[in-house]
Design an enzyme around this catalytic site. Sequence first.
Site, PDB file in Angstrom:
ATOM      1  N   ASP A   1      47.407  49.647  31.714  1.00  0.00           N
ATOM      2  CA  ASP A   1      47.453  50.613  30.620  1.00  0.00           C
ATOM      3  C   ASP A   1      48.237  51.833  31.126  1.00  0.00           C
ATOM      4  O   ASP A   1      48.840  51.802  32.216  1.00  0.00           O
ATOM      5  CB  ASP A   1      46.037  50.954  30.108  1.00  0.00           C
ATOM      6  CG  ASP A   1      45.215  51.793  31.071  1.00  0.00           C
ATOM      7  OD1 ASP A   1      45.704  52.081  32.192  1.00  0.00           O
ATOM      8  OD2 ASP A   1      44.089  52.168  30.712  1.00  0.00           O
ATOM      9  N   HIS A   2      48.223  52.916  30.338  1.00  0.00           N
ATOM     10  CA  HIS A   2      49.015  54.104  30.701  1.00  0.00           C
ATOM     11  C   HIS A   2      48.603  54.702  32.045  1.00  0.00           C
ATOM     12  O   HIS A   2      49.425  55.250  32.763  1.00  0.00           O
ATOM     13  CB  HIS A   2      48.912  55.160  29.588  1.00  0.00           C
ATOM     14  CG  HIS A   2      47.493  55.458  29.182  1.00  0.00           C
ATOM     15  ND1 HIS A   2      46.718  54.539  28.508  1.00  0.00           N
ATOM     16  CD2 HIS A   2      46.714  56.543  29.383  1.00  0.00           C
ATOM     17  CE1 HIS A   2      45.516  55.061  28.289  1.00  0.00           C
ATOM     18  NE2 HIS A   2      45.488  56.266  28.810  1.00  0.00           N
TER      19      HIS A   2
ATOM     20  N   CYS B   1      44.071  49.690  35.563  1.00  0.00           N
ATOM     21  CA  CYS B   1      43.781  50.787  34.633  1.00  0.00           C
ATOM     22  C   CYS B   1      43.203  51.934  35.466  1.00  0.00           C
ATOM     23  O   CYS B   1      43.284  51.899  36.697  1.00  0.00           O
ATOM     24  CB  CYS B   1      42.844  50.353  33.501  1.00  0.00           C
ATOM     25  SG  CYS B   1      41.182  49.870  33.999  1.00  0.00           S
ATOM     26  N   GLY B   2      42.655  52.957  34.823  1.00  0.00           N
ATOM     27  CA  GLY B   2      42.174  54.118  35.579  1.00  0.00           C
ATOM     28  C   GLY B   2      41.195  53.705  36.668  1.00  0.00           C
ATOM     29  O   GLY B   2      41.352  54.046  37.838  1.00  0.00           O
ATOM     30  N   THR B   3      40.157  52.968  36.280  1.00  0.00           N
ATOM     31  CA  THR B   3      39.138  52.547  37.248  1.00  0.00           C
ATOM     32  C   THR B   3      39.244  51.079  37.643  1.00  0.00           C
ATOM     33  O   THR B   3      38.596  50.664  38.612  1.00  0.00           O
ATOM     34  CB  THR B   3      37.730  52.719  36.626  1.00  0.00           C
ATOM     35  OG1 THR B   3      37.701  51.928  35.421  1.00  0.00           O
ATOM     36  CG2 THR B   3      37.426  54.165  36.296  1.00  0.00           C
ATOM     37  N   GLY B   4      39.949  50.292  36.877  1.00  0.00           N
ATOM     38  CA  GLY B   4      39.974  48.823  37.060  1.00  0.00           C
ATOM     39  C   GLY B   4      38.821  48.149  36.336  1.00  0.00           C
ATOM     40  O   GLY B   4      38.779  46.920  36.229  1.00  0.00           O
TER      41      GLY B   4
ATOM     42  N   HIS C   1      35.318  33.185  47.932  1.00  0.00           N
ATOM     43  CA  HIS C   1      34.050  32.727  47.358  1.00  0.00           C
ATOM     44  C   HIS C   1      34.123  32.496  45.850  1.00  0.00           C
ATOM     45  O   HIS C   1      33.397  31.646  45.343  1.00  0.00           O
ATOM     46  CB  HIS C   1      32.947  33.763  47.625  1.00  0.00           C
ATOM     47  CG  HIS C   1      32.561  33.841  49.066  1.00  0.00           C
ATOM     48  ND1 HIS C   1      31.457  34.526  49.506  1.00  0.00           N
ATOM     49  CD2 HIS C   1      33.129  33.307  50.184  1.00  0.00           C
ATOM     50  CE1 HIS C   1      31.354  34.420  50.823  1.00  0.00           C
ATOM     51  NE2 HIS C   1      32.369  33.691  51.260  1.00  0.00           N
TER      52      HIS C   1
ATOM     53  N   HIS D   1      30.856  26.980  47.254  1.00  0.00           N
ATOM     54  CA  HIS D   1      31.336  27.941  46.252  1.00  0.00           C
ATOM     55  C   HIS D   1      31.855  27.227  45.010  1.00  0.00           C
ATOM     56  O   HIS D   1      31.759  27.751  43.901  1.00  0.00           O
ATOM     57  CB  HIS D   1      32.427  28.832  46.854  1.00  0.00           C
ATOM     58  CG  HIS D   1      31.959  29.570  48.062  1.00  0.00           C
ATOM     59  ND1 HIS D   1      30.951  30.494  48.007  1.00  0.00           N
ATOM     60  CD2 HIS D   1      32.328  29.482  49.362  1.00  0.00           C
ATOM     61  CE1 HIS D   1      30.723  30.968  49.220  1.00  0.00           C
ATOM     62  NE2 HIS D   1      31.541  30.369  50.064  1.00  0.00           N
TER      63      HIS D   1
ATOM     64  N   ARG E   1      29.125  26.588  42.588  1.00  0.00           N
ATOM     65  CA  ARG E   1      28.729  27.793  41.841  1.00  0.00           C
ATOM     66  C   ARG E   1      29.718  28.095  40.717  1.00  0.00           C
ATOM     67  O   ARG E   1      29.334  28.531  39.636  1.00  0.00           O
ATOM     68  CB  ARG E   1      28.592  28.969  42.812  1.00  0.00           C
ATOM     69  CG  ARG E   1      27.381  28.746  43.710  1.00  0.00           C
ATOM     70  CD  ARG E   1      27.400  29.497  44.994  1.00  0.00           C
ATOM     71  NE  ARG E   1      26.296  29.058  45.839  1.00  0.00           N
ATOM     72  CZ  ARG E   1      26.192  29.329  47.124  1.00  0.00           C
ATOM     73  NH1 ARG E   1      27.108  30.040  47.729  1.00  0.00           N
ATOM     74  NH2 ARG E   1      25.167  28.882  47.821  1.00  0.00           N
TER      75      ARG E   1
END
Length: 162
Positions: free
Chosen positions: A8-9, A65-68, A98, A133, A136
């Site tokens: 995003d921006h 993005c800003g935080t992911g 994993h 893994h 799962r």
Amino acid sequence: MRIAVGTDHRGFDVRAKVVDLARRLGHEVIDVGTFSADAVDYPDIAADVAHRVSRHEVDRGILICGTGLGMCIAANKVPGVRAAPCHDDITAELCRRHNDSNVLCLSADLLGERLIDRMVEIWLNTPFEGGRHARRLEKIAALEKEVEAECQKRHEGEDSAR
Ligand code: RB5
């Protein structure tokens, strides 16, 4: 590998560096933007990349993005997508070993450029370990199928009530 990259921006500045790095590492990159610093809604970009991964048009996706976090939440709604929000070398490595993560979600605001480069390289180069893994992941795939069947039933119920 074929890799779709989207931001995003908030990730606009980081995107070109990640695209460039993946290309230098020998991958074919589909750059889905965003292509300006104007605000866009991260779910739109996440959906674009996640659908490409889900349809096997690309092998992997990278979302920024800003935080992911928003990207990750949105991408994981698409069946077959295993998006992981990573913030250091260890999470970048273990989500491949994993979880066979097929979408890497990064924070443009909270991670430095060198760390992002390292994580992208680790994530692209680390194989899935399989073994226990894989069992799962089969359970996650079965859960997706259960939810899909449940939704289908609900829709059919709604249709017959009309
Ligand atoms: C956009 O302002 C911001 O919310 C977005 O980049 C992301 O951090 C959402 O999770």
